[in-house]
Design a protein around this motif. Structure first.
Motif, mmCIF file in Angstrom:
data_model
loop_
_atom_site.group_PDB
_atom_site.id
_atom_site.type_symbol
_atom_site.label_atom_id
_atom_site.label_comp_id
_atom_site.label_asym_id
_atom_site.label_seq_id
_atom_site.Cartn_x
_atom_site.Cartn_y
_atom_site.Cartn_z
ATOM 1 N N ILE A 24 0.836 -1.201 0.000
ATOM 2 C CA ILE A 24 0.000 0.000 0.000
ATOM 3 C C ILE A 24 0.871 1.251 0.000
ATOM 4 O O ILE A 24 0.655 2.181 -0.782
ATOM 5 N N GLU A 25 1.878 1.282 0.867
ATOM 6 C CA GLU A 25 2.769 2.443 0.934
ATOM 7 C C GLU A 25 3.475 2.666 -0.403
ATOM 8 O O GLU A 25 3.546 3.784 -0.904
ATOM 9 N N GLY A 26 3.990 1.586 -0.996
ATOM 10 C CA GLY A 26 4.695 1.703 -2.263
ATOM 11 C C GLY A 26 3.808 2.168 -3.405
ATOM 12 O O GLY A 26 4.263 2.827 -4.333
ATOM 13 N N HIS A 27 2.528 1.841 -3.333
ATOM 14 C CA HIS A 27 1.597 2.281 -4.371
ATOM 15 C C HIS A 27 1.294 3.778 -4.245
ATOM 16 O O HIS A 27 1.292 4.502 -5.241
ATOM 17 N N PHE A 28 1.027 4.230 -3.035
ATOM 18 C CA PHE A 28 0.624 5.620 -2.832
ATOM 19 C C PHE A 28 1.789 6.577 -2.605
ATOM 20 O O PHE A 28 1.696 7.762 -2.923
ATOM 21 N N ILE A 29 2.877 6.075 -2.031
ATOM 22 C CA ILE A 29 4.061 6.905 -1.770
ATOM 23 C C ILE A 29 5.289 6.129 -2.261
ATOM 24 O O ILE A 29 6.074 5.607 -1.466
ATOM 25 N N PRO A 30 5.466 5.996 -3.576
ATOM 26 C CA PRO A 30 6.569 5.180 -4.103
ATOM 27 C C PRO A 30 7.941 5.744 -3.734
ATOM 28 O O PRO A 30 8.092 6.942 -3.515
ATOM 29 N N VAL A 31 8.913 4.848 -3.678
ATOM 30 C CA VAL A 31 10.288 5.249 -3.389
ATOM 31 C C VAL A 31 11.023 5.557 -4.687
ATOM 32 O O VAL A 31 11.871 6.441 -4.729
ATOM 33 N N ALA A 32 10.687 4.860 -5.755
ATOM 34 C CA ALA A 32 11.388 5.044 -7.032
ATOM 35 C C ALA A 32 10.384 4.973 -8.176
ATOM 36 O O ALA A 32 9.282 4.457 -8.022
ATOM 37 N N GLY A 33 10.800 5.476 -9.320
ATOM 38 C CA GLY A 33 9.929 5.423 -10.487
ATOM 39 C C GLY A 33 10.581 6.053 -11.700
ATOM 40 O O GLY A 33 11.765 6.371 -11.695
ATOM 41 N N CYS A 60 15.180 6.258 1.375
ATOM 42 C CA CYS A 60 14.958 4.995 2.073
ATOM 43 C C CYS A 60 16.119 4.080 1.693
ATOM 44 O O CYS A 60 16.694 4.217 0.616
ATOM 45 N N LYS A 61 16.433 3.125 2.536
ATOM 46 C CA LYS A 61 17.570 2.225 2.282
ATOM 47 C C LYS A 61 17.162 1.111 1.327
ATOM 48 O O LYS A 61 16.202 0.384 1.573
ATOM 49 N N CYS A 116 12.098 1.922 4.712
ATOM 50 C CA CYS A 116 11.806 3.324 5.007
ATOM 51 C C CYS A 116 11.546 3.550 6.494
ATOM 52 O O CYS A 116 11.626 4.675 6.975
ATOM 53 N N HIS A 117 11.192 2.489 7.211
ATOM 54 C CA HIS A 117 10.882 2.522 8.639
ATOM 55 C C HIS A 117 10.888 1.076 9.141
ATOM 56 O O HIS A 117 11.024 0.146 8.349
ATOM 57 N N PRO A 118 10.709 0.851 10.422
ATOM 58 C CA PRO A 118 10.845 -0.514 10.956
ATOM 59 C C PRO A 118 9.630 -1.424 10.771
ATOM 60 O O PRO A 118 9.711 -2.607 11.083
ATOM 61 N N THR A 122 8.982 -1.446 2.060
ATOM 62 C CA THR A 122 8.143 -0.743 1.102
ATOM 63 C C THR A 122 8.405 -1.324 -0.281
ATOM 64 O O THR A 122 9.545 -1.406 -0.724
ATOM 65 N N GLU A 123 7.340 -1.756 -0.953
ATOM 66 C CA GLU A 123 7.425 -2.393 -2.272
ATOM 67 C C GLU A 123 6.943 -1.398 -3.330
ATOM 68 O O GLU A 123 5.785 -1.014 -3.341
ATOM 69 N N THR A 124 7.853 -1.007 -4.214
ATOM 70 C CA THR A 124 7.506 -0.065 -5.277
ATOM 71 C C THR A 124 7.624 -0.756 -6.621
ATOM 72 O O THR A 124 8.647 -1.375 -6.920
#
Length: 128
Positions: A24-33, A60-61, A116-118, A122-124
């Protein structure tokens, strides 16, 4: 019994959120693209060497990347550049040796995982 039910519902909700939170996080707040391949070179009959450009949208790491075929099989990747944890912004990547044919690569999708956090990874969706 009346006190147990809310606690059970809270536990079930927490497990659900943690199990799908990364998607969900990766869909709405992606890390890369915004990924594009600038170089796709067949290597033998079963692999391609790729290089290109992408954008890291937030800090994010990097944990891993998976390139999956249409059947869901994860293709082995050899990072010929080594693994690099990049900062936010546009960057070049590769060369990477991926065990897919050029035709399989066209039908594949790539998912990149970051910490991105513990709470979860996050899946983008990185490509396409």
């Amino acid at each position: 019994m009346a006190k147990i039910l809310p606690a059970m519902l809270a536990a079930i909700c927490a497990v659900f959120i943690v199990s799908v939170g990364g998607q969900i996080e990766g869909h709405f707040i992606p890390v890369a693209g915004q990924t594009q391949f600038d170089h796709i070179e067949p290597v033998g009959e079963t692999s391609v060497r790729i290089a290109g450009q992408s954008t890291k949208l937030r800090e994010c790491k990097f944990v891993r990347i998976e390139i999956r075929t249409g059947r869901g099989t994860v293709a082995p990747i050899q990072f010929e550049e080594g693994t690099v944890d990049r900062g936010a912004g546009r960057f070049g990547f590769g060369p990477w040796l991926v065990q897919l044919t050029p035709q399989q690569l066209q039908g594949a999708r790539a998912i990149v995982y970051h910490r991105c956090h513990p709470f979860w990874l996050t899946e983008t969706r990185w490509y396409p």
